[in-house]
Motif scaffolding. Structure first.
Motif, PDB file in Angstrom:
ATOM      1  N   VAL A  63     -12.474  15.865  -5.877  1.00  0.00           N
ATOM      2  CA  VAL A  63     -12.066  15.495  -7.238  1.00  0.00           C
ATOM      3  C   VAL A  63     -12.658  16.483  -8.241  1.00  0.00           C
ATOM      4  O   VAL A  63     -11.989  16.909  -9.188  1.00  0.00           O
ATOM      5  N   GLY A  64     -13.921  16.862  -8.041  1.00  0.00           N
ATOM      6  CA  GLY A  64     -14.538  17.841  -8.920  1.00  0.00           C
ATOM      7  C   GLY A  64     -13.870  19.196  -8.832  1.00  0.00           C
ATOM      8  O   GLY A  64     -13.701  19.896  -9.836  1.00  0.00           O
ATOM      9  N   LEU A  65     -13.463  19.592  -7.613  1.00  0.00           N
ATOM     10  CA  LEU A  65     -12.827  20.885  -7.404  1.00  0.00           C
ATOM     11  C   LEU A  65     -11.416  20.943  -7.962  1.00  0.00           C
ATOM     12  O   LEU A  65     -10.907  22.027  -8.264  1.00  0.00           O
TER      13      LEU A  65
ATOM     14  N   GLY B 178      -5.333   5.153   0.779  1.00  0.00           N
ATOM     15  CA  GLY B 178      -4.696   4.062   0.083  1.00  0.00           C
ATOM     16  C   GLY B 178      -5.280   3.823  -1.274  1.00  0.00           C
ATOM     17  O   GLY B 178      -6.285   4.379  -1.667  1.00  0.00           O
ATOM     18  N   ILE B 179      -4.643   2.928  -2.018  1.00  0.00           N
ATOM     19  CA  ILE B 179      -5.078   2.621  -3.366  1.00  0.00           C
ATOM     20  C   ILE B 179      -5.883   1.340  -3.352  1.00  0.00           C
ATOM     21  O   ILE B 179      -5.746   0.483  -2.495  1.00  0.00           O
ATOM     22  N   ASP B 180      -6.755   1.208  -4.304  1.00  0.00           N
ATOM     23  CA  ASP B 180      -7.589   0.031  -4.430  1.00  0.00           C
ATOM     24  C   ASP B 180      -6.725  -1.231  -4.475  1.00  0.00           C
ATOM     25  O   ASP B 180      -5.588  -1.220  -4.921  1.00  0.00           O
ATOM     26  N   LYS B 181      -7.259  -2.338  -4.000  1.00  0.00           N
ATOM     27  CA  LYS B 181      -6.502  -3.584  -3.941  1.00  0.00           C
ATOM     28  C   LYS B 181      -6.117  -4.088  -5.328  1.00  0.00           C
ATOM     29  O   LYS B 181      -5.195  -4.878  -5.460  1.00  0.00           O
ATOM     30  N   VAL B 182      -6.806  -3.665  -6.338  1.00  0.00           N
ATOM     31  CA  VAL B 182      -6.501  -4.113  -7.687  1.00  0.00           C
ATOM     32  C   VAL B 182      -5.804  -2.989  -8.425  1.00  0.00           C
ATOM     33  O   VAL B 182      -6.443  -2.007  -8.836  1.00  0.00           O
ATOM     34  N   PRO B 183      -4.456  -3.056  -8.611  1.00  0.00           N
ATOM     35  CA  PRO B 183      -3.731  -1.965  -9.257  1.00  0.00           C
ATOM     36  C   PRO B 183      -4.273  -1.651 -10.642  1.00  0.00           C
ATOM     37  O   PRO B 183      -4.292  -0.514 -11.071  1.00  0.00           O
ATOM     38  N   GLY B 184      -4.700  -2.681 -11.372  1.00  0.00           N
ATOM     39  CA  GLY B 184      -5.208  -2.457 -12.713  1.00  0.00           C
ATOM     40  C   GLY B 184      -6.435  -1.576 -12.740  1.00  0.00           C
ATOM     41  O   GLY B 184      -6.689  -0.878 -13.720  1.00  0.00           O
ATOM     42  N   ALA B 185      -7.225  -1.590 -11.656  1.00  0.00           N
ATOM     43  CA  ALA B 185      -8.427  -0.761 -11.599  1.00  0.00           C
ATOM     44  C   ALA B 185      -8.071   0.715 -11.577  1.00  0.00           C
ATOM     45  O   ALA B 185      -8.752   1.540 -12.187  1.00  0.00           O
ATOM     46  N   VAL B 186      -6.993   1.079 -10.858  1.00  0.00           N
ATOM     47  CA  VAL B 186      -6.539   2.465 -10.824  1.00  0.00           C
ATOM     48  C   VAL B 186      -6.048   2.896 -12.192  1.00  0.00           C
ATOM     49  O   VAL B 186      -6.347   3.995 -12.671  1.00  0.00           O
ATOM     50  N   THR B 187      -5.296   2.024 -12.844  1.00  0.00           N
ATOM     51  CA  THR B 187      -4.801   2.335 -14.192  1.00  0.00           C
ATOM     52  C   THR B 187      -5.964   2.556 -15.161  1.00  0.00           C
ATOM     53  O   THR B 187      -5.945   3.488 -15.970  1.00  0.00           O
ATOM     54  N   LYS B 188      -6.978   1.703 -15.055  1.00  0.00           N
ATOM     55  CA  LYS B 188      -8.155   1.848 -15.916  1.00  0.00           C
ATOM     56  C   LYS B 188      -8.855   3.178 -15.660  1.00  0.00           C
ATOM     57  O   LYS B 188      -9.269   3.872 -16.605  1.00  0.00           O
ATOM     58  N   SER B 189      -8.973   3.570 -14.385  1.00  0.00           N
ATOM     59  CA  SER B 189      -9.611   4.847 -14.051  1.00  0.00           C
ATOM     60  C   SER B 189      -8.819   6.020 -14.621  1.00  0.00           C
ATOM     61  O   SER B 189      -9.390   6.973 -15.161  1.00  0.00           O
TER      62      SER B 189
ATOM     63  N   GLY C 138      -0.150   4.817   1.752  1.00  0.00           N
ATOM     64  CA  GLY C 138      -0.526   3.750   2.681  1.00  0.00           C
ATOM     65  C   GLY C 138      -0.769   2.428   2.011  1.00  0.00           C
ATOM     66  O   GLY C 138      -0.491   2.219   0.846  1.00  0.00           O
ATOM     67  N   ASP C 139      -1.305   1.499   2.806  1.00  0.00           N
ATOM     68  CA  ASP C 139      -1.596   0.171   2.299  1.00  0.00           C
ATOM     69  C   ASP C 139      -2.948   0.150   1.632  1.00  0.00           C
ATOM     70  O   ASP C 139      -3.813   0.967   1.931  1.00  0.00           O
ATOM     71  N   PRO C 140      -3.166  -0.826   0.749  1.00  0.00           N
ATOM     72  CA  PRO C 140      -4.487  -0.941   0.109  1.00  0.00           C
ATOM     73  C   PRO C 140      -5.568  -1.123   1.153  1.00  0.00           C
ATOM     74  O   PRO C 140      -5.430  -1.896   2.095  1.00  0.00           O
ATOM     75  N   GLY C 141      -6.650  -0.357   0.970  1.00  0.00           N
ATOM     76  CA  GLY C 141      -7.782  -0.466   1.886  1.00  0.00           C
ATOM     77  C   GLY C 141      -7.745   0.552   2.995  1.00  0.00           C
ATOM     78  O   GLY C 141      -8.742   0.766   3.655  1.00  0.00           O
ATOM     79  N   GLU C 142      -6.571   1.244   3.265  1.00  0.00           N
ATOM     80  CA  GLU C 142      -6.513   2.253   4.300  1.00  0.00           C
ATOM     81  C   GLU C 142      -6.944   3.595   3.731  1.00  0.00           C
ATOM     82  O   GLU C 142      -7.069   3.777   2.534  1.00  0.00           O
ATOM     83  N   VAL C 143      -7.130   4.584   4.668  1.00  0.00           N
ATOM     84  CA  VAL C 143      -7.486   5.922   4.243  1.00  0.00           C
ATOM     85  C   VAL C 143      -6.357   6.486   3.394  1.00  0.00           C
ATOM     86  O   VAL C 143      -5.196   6.471   3.801  1.00  0.00           O
TER      87      VAL C 143
ATOM     88  N   ARG D 119     -11.395   4.928  -5.030  1.00  0.00           N
ATOM     89  CA  ARG D 119     -10.235   4.067  -4.787  1.00  0.00           C
ATOM     90  C   ARG D 119      -9.131   4.763  -4.012  1.00  0.00           C
ATOM     91  O   ARG D 119      -8.313   4.107  -3.384  1.00  0.00           O
ATOM     92  N   MET D 120      -9.087   6.095  -4.054  1.00  0.00           N
ATOM     93  CA  MET D 120      -8.016   6.811  -3.348  1.00  0.00           C
ATOM     94  C   MET D 120      -8.509   7.451  -2.056  1.00  0.00           C
ATOM     95  O   MET D 120      -7.770   8.174  -1.396  1.00  0.00           O
ATOM     96  N   GLY D 121      -9.760   7.197  -1.681  1.00  0.00           N
ATOM     97  CA  GLY D 121     -10.269   7.715  -0.420  1.00  0.00           C
ATOM     98  C   GLY D 121     -10.467   9.216  -0.405  1.00  0.00           C
ATOM     99  O   GLY D 121     -10.399   9.848   0.641  1.00  0.00           O
TER     100      GLY D 121
END
Length: 378
Positions: free
Chosen positions: A41-43, A172-183, A165-170, A33-35
């Motif tokens: 992320v592992g590192l 950027g955050i996923d279009k569904v804010p709740g999905a990021v919170t869940k992650s 940036g905007d949702p969907g850009e490099v 979701r964050m590109g």
């Protein structure tokens, strides 16, 4: 008391597996979701989270004046991460290694190991040494993020940007804010379960080891090192089974870097006079930690994979190291024969095997490259 300690070990294992599942799910989803790649992320995120038990143990040890336990925990954990964690993970499924890991992160891990060896020659990690390790780690983290964002931006045909940036850009955050919170909740919950599980398990294991009269250094190099490395093992195995092989390898390499930079650096900075390093650790354990990192370079370089047989080799080496530590602590009569066999037969055979297979793989790569160039001229 022994029964209670055994129950702690079992409960700790259950919490580790559950926490590893939560953390892998949350981290892989957050990376998407964050590109940011799963390797980065592992590192960074995952390696920091799974190294939390090592940091907790090290801080508690230096507060109690048990510097041997602190240094043994870090060195033993780094050895276990390469030989045990990657060995088990590669047996489950051959591990893929990114070129970026070979070119940047693995050499950096080896460089940090060399730094620790040089800084500990005076039998101490001083306050200044701690600041040096922390500054070096911060530089690596900054370079890792910049390289990842630049690569993502180039792949998308845009210039790298520091903003979300905007949702969907490099970036950027996923279009569904709740999905990021869940992650993020999955990541936080996984970290909490990993720390709790490692704490409970190590407490039970240390109690059993101390009941057998084992020294703090040996406990740190074996029982505590394996116990605090279990989060890495849980995350690595679960990541491999879910197809996130980049995350598994990145987690181990990043954890080793974090262990040296923070788990050694922070206690050295906050403790007056720094951390004392036992002579046997300088003479044997730290060089072995460095050797494990160096051995990983050609393995990862050859075909950018860690095959099952290489994982089995790592496990055999770790079992031999653990056997040596235990025999040495017990001053067993078999120690001399064991040392002779390892020094004159097993280790030279391993070195010859690594050199031979590295040369073979390099020859194959050069052959493919030459074939590709020749076909291009037709």
């Amino acid at each position: 008391m022994d029964l209670l300690d055994a129950a702690r070990i079992v409960l700790g294992l259950v919490l580790l597996v559950t926490g590893g599942e939560f953390l892998v799910r949350g981290a892989s989803a957050l990376a998407t979701r964050m590109g940011i790649s799963a390797l980065v992320v592992g590192l960074t995120v995952v390696s920091t989270a799974t190294s939390a038990p090592e940091l907790a143990v090290a801080l508690g040890a230096v507060v109690r004046g048990e510097s041997e336990l602190a240094i043994g925990n870090v060195v033993g954990s780094n050895i276990a991460n390469v030989l045990l964690i990657l060995g088990v993970s590669a047996l489950v499924l051959p591990l893929a290694v990114k070129q970026r890991l070979v070119r940047l992160d693995l050499p950096f891990m080896v460089t940090l190991s060399i730094m620790v060896f040089l800084l500990s020659l005076d039998r101490q990690i001083s306050t200044l040494d701690g600041f040096i390790l922390l500054a070096t780690l911060a530089a690596h983290g900054l370079v890792s993020v910049l390289v990842s964002r630049r690569k993502a931006a180039n792949a998308a045909g845009t210039e790298p940007t520091a903003s979300v940036g905007d949702p969907g850009e490099v970036g950027g955050i996923d279009k569904v804010p709740g999905a990021v919170t869940k992650s993020l909740l999955f990541v936080a919950g996984g970290v909490g379960l990993l720390v709790l599980g490692a704490t409970v398990l190590v407490e039970g294991a240390v109690n059993l080891a101390e009941a057998l009269g084992v020294s703090n250094l040996v406990v740190g190099l074996t029982v505590v090192a394996i116990g605090t490395s279990l989060p890495e093992l849980a995350v690595a195995v679960i990541a491999v089974r879910r197809g996130e092989r980049d995350l598994a390898v990145g987690n181990v390499v990043g954890s080793n870097i974090f262990n040296i930079g923070v788990v050694l650096g922070v206690p050295a900075v906050i403790t007056a006079g720094g951390i004392g390093v036992p002579g046997p650790t300088v003479a044997f354990d730290i060089p072995l930690m460095l050797a494990a990192g160096v051995a990983l370079l050609p393995v990862a370089f050859t075909g950018f994979t860690i095959a099952r047989w290489e994982g089995g080799l790592f496990l055999a080496l770790y079992a031999s190291y653990t056997g040596f530590v235990i025999l040495d602590a017990a001053e067993h009569d078999a120690l001399d024969g064991f040392t002779t066999i390892m020094g004159w037969f097993v280790l030279p055979l391993v070195a010859v095997t690594l050199v031979t297979f590295t040369a073979y793989e390099v020859g194959l790569r050069e052959g493919r490259r030459a074939t590709g160039k020749a076909s291009g001229f037709r």
